[in-house]
Design a protein around this motif. Structure first.
Motif, PDB file in Angstrom:
ATOM      1  N   ASP A  11       0.855  -1.218  -0.076  1.00 47.53           N
ATOM      2  CA  ASP A  11      -0.064   0.020   0.167  1.00 47.53           C
ATOM      3  C   ASP A  11       0.795   1.077   0.265  1.00 47.53           C
ATOM      4  OD1 ASP A  11      -2.527   1.479   0.413  1.00 47.53           O
ATOM      5  OD2 ASP A  11      -1.717   2.072   2.208  1.00 47.53           O
ATOM      6  N   ASP A  13      -0.273   5.097   0.465  1.00 42.91           N
ATOM      7  CA  ASP A  13      -0.719   6.121   1.011  1.00 42.91           C
ATOM      8  C   ASP A  13      -1.112   5.968   2.827  1.00 42.91           C
ATOM      9  OD1 ASP A  13      -0.938   7.894  -1.077  1.00 42.91           O
ATOM     10  OD2 ASP A  13      -3.083   7.202  -1.522  1.00 42.91           O
ATOM     11  N   ASN A  14      -0.440   6.660   3.453  1.00 38.79           N
ATOM     12  CA  ASN A  14      -0.371   6.144   4.994  1.00 38.79           C
ATOM     13  C   ASN A  14       0.294   5.057   5.405  1.00 38.79           C
ATOM     14  OD1 ASN A  14      -1.750   8.849   5.551  1.00 38.79           O
ATOM     15  ND2 ASN A  14      -3.720   7.590   5.475  1.00 38.79           N
ATOM     16  N   THR A  15       1.171   4.388   4.500  1.00 40.40           N
ATOM     17  CA  THR A  15       1.937   3.444   4.604  1.00 40.40           C
ATOM     18  C   THR A  15       3.276   3.757   4.481  1.00 40.40           C
ATOM     19  OG1 THR A  15       0.445   1.644   4.113  1.00 40.40           O
ATOM     20  CG2 THR A  15       2.647   1.024   3.981  1.00 40.40           C
ATOM     21  N   ASP A 184      -1.217   0.105   6.030  1.00 40.55           N
ATOM     22  CA  ASP A 184      -1.850   0.534   7.010  1.00 40.55           C
ATOM     23  C   ASP A 184      -3.349   0.469   7.468  1.00 40.55           C
ATOM     24  OD1 ASP A 184      -2.450   2.730   4.974  1.00 40.55           O
ATOM     25  OD2 ASP A 184      -3.440   3.458   6.703  1.00 40.55           O
ATOM     26  N   ASP A 189      -6.399  -2.941   3.910  1.00 37.78           N
ATOM     27  CA  ASP A 189      -5.113  -4.105   3.610  1.00 37.78           C
ATOM     28  C   ASP A 189      -5.306  -5.261   4.243  1.00 37.78           C
ATOM     29  OD1 ASP A 189      -3.590  -2.044   2.146  1.00 37.78           O
ATOM     30  OD2 ASP A 189      -3.821  -0.719   3.916  1.00 37.78           O
TER      31      ASP A 189
HETATM   32 MG   LIG Z   1      -3.146   3.254   2.996  1.00 38.59          MG
END
Ligand SMILES: [Mg+2]
Length: 248
Positions: A11, A13-15, A184, A189
């Motif tokens: 992943d 975004d935000n990972t 995340d 996920d």
């Molecule tokens: Mg994410």
């Protein structure tokens, strides 16, 4: 070694980065551009009108709602038309405004530990992005480590849907238990990947409460339960992957 790990799906975004921060900055850049190049549009590009435009685009292009770049460009086009720009001029302005946004959207700041872990892992494994977002791995500077990307725009569905996780299995001719998905979000996920039988690493940088490995529920249909690990810093990623590889 039939079950040896063949592929890491990652992943973005935000990972790997804080996506909210990036989107806010990309929006600010685009608004500045609009103020200079299409000032009439700013009266229509606001929180009051945008939901209506988004709904109009979604109604008109129901098959494209997972394609965030397309959706944003079409919304901008409706904004330009509402502002009174003529057909082709409005479309050109929308495309140019999107380019400004997209440029900012790909100026990512990787979380600490990302470079080290990706460097280590890419020496041993094929890594691809599996994302619901529209980051571009080349423009975001990830192509040294990632050999490809599958996005919800490509698949026409978003994680946690099984189609998103089946796409890399088909593309790389691997079984779910040969894949580790890293991300995340517990639903999109972890649950999504476990549902098809993949192993998972939950990148829990904020220290959220989550399930123990034993409580991750898996689809009855998957032949084997995936191994689940949790990390609180990206520097721990390569050892989490190594632990899964050793036990699977
Ligand atoms: Mg994410």
């Amino acid at each position: 070694m039939a079950n040896a790990i063949q592929l890491l799906t990652l992943d973005l975004d935000n990972t790997l980065w804080d996506v909210d921060k990036i989107i806010i900055r990309a929006e600010q850049n685009m608004r500045r551009w609009l103020a200079d190049e299409a000032p009439l549009s700013l009266e229509h590009y606001n929180q009051e009108n945008l939901p209506t435009f988004r709904q109009q685009v979604a109604d008109r292009f129901p098959n494209k709602i997972h394609d965030l770049s397309f959706m944003r460009t079409e919304v901008l086009t409706l904004v330009m038309y509402a502002a009174g720009y003529e057909f082709q001029i409005g479309r050109d302005l929308a495309n140019a405004a999107f380019d400004v946004f997209f440029d900012g959207r790909n100026q990512v700041e990787l979380f600490p530990g990302a470079v080290e872990s990706l460097t280590e892992l890419s020496e041993r494994y094929t890594i691809i992005a599996l994302t619901n977002g529209n980051a571009d791995i080349q423009r975001a500077g990830l192509s040294a480590w990632l050999s490809g990307a599958i996005s919800s725009a490509d698949v026409g569905k978003s994680k946690p849907s099984a189609e998103m996780f089946h796409a890399p299995l088909t593309q790389f001719s691997v079984r779910p238990n040969q894949v580790i998905h890293i991300g995340d979000n517990l639903i999109d996920d972890v649950q999504g990947a476990q549902n098809v039988g993949m192993h998972t690493v939950w990148v829990n940088l904020k220290g959220s409460q989550g399930p123990e490995e034993a409580t991750i529920s898996t689809n009855e249909a998957s032949d084997q339960r995936g191994v689940h690990k949790e990390i609180s810093h990206l520097a721990q990623l390569s050892s989490a992957v190594a632990e899964i590889a050793a036990t699977s």
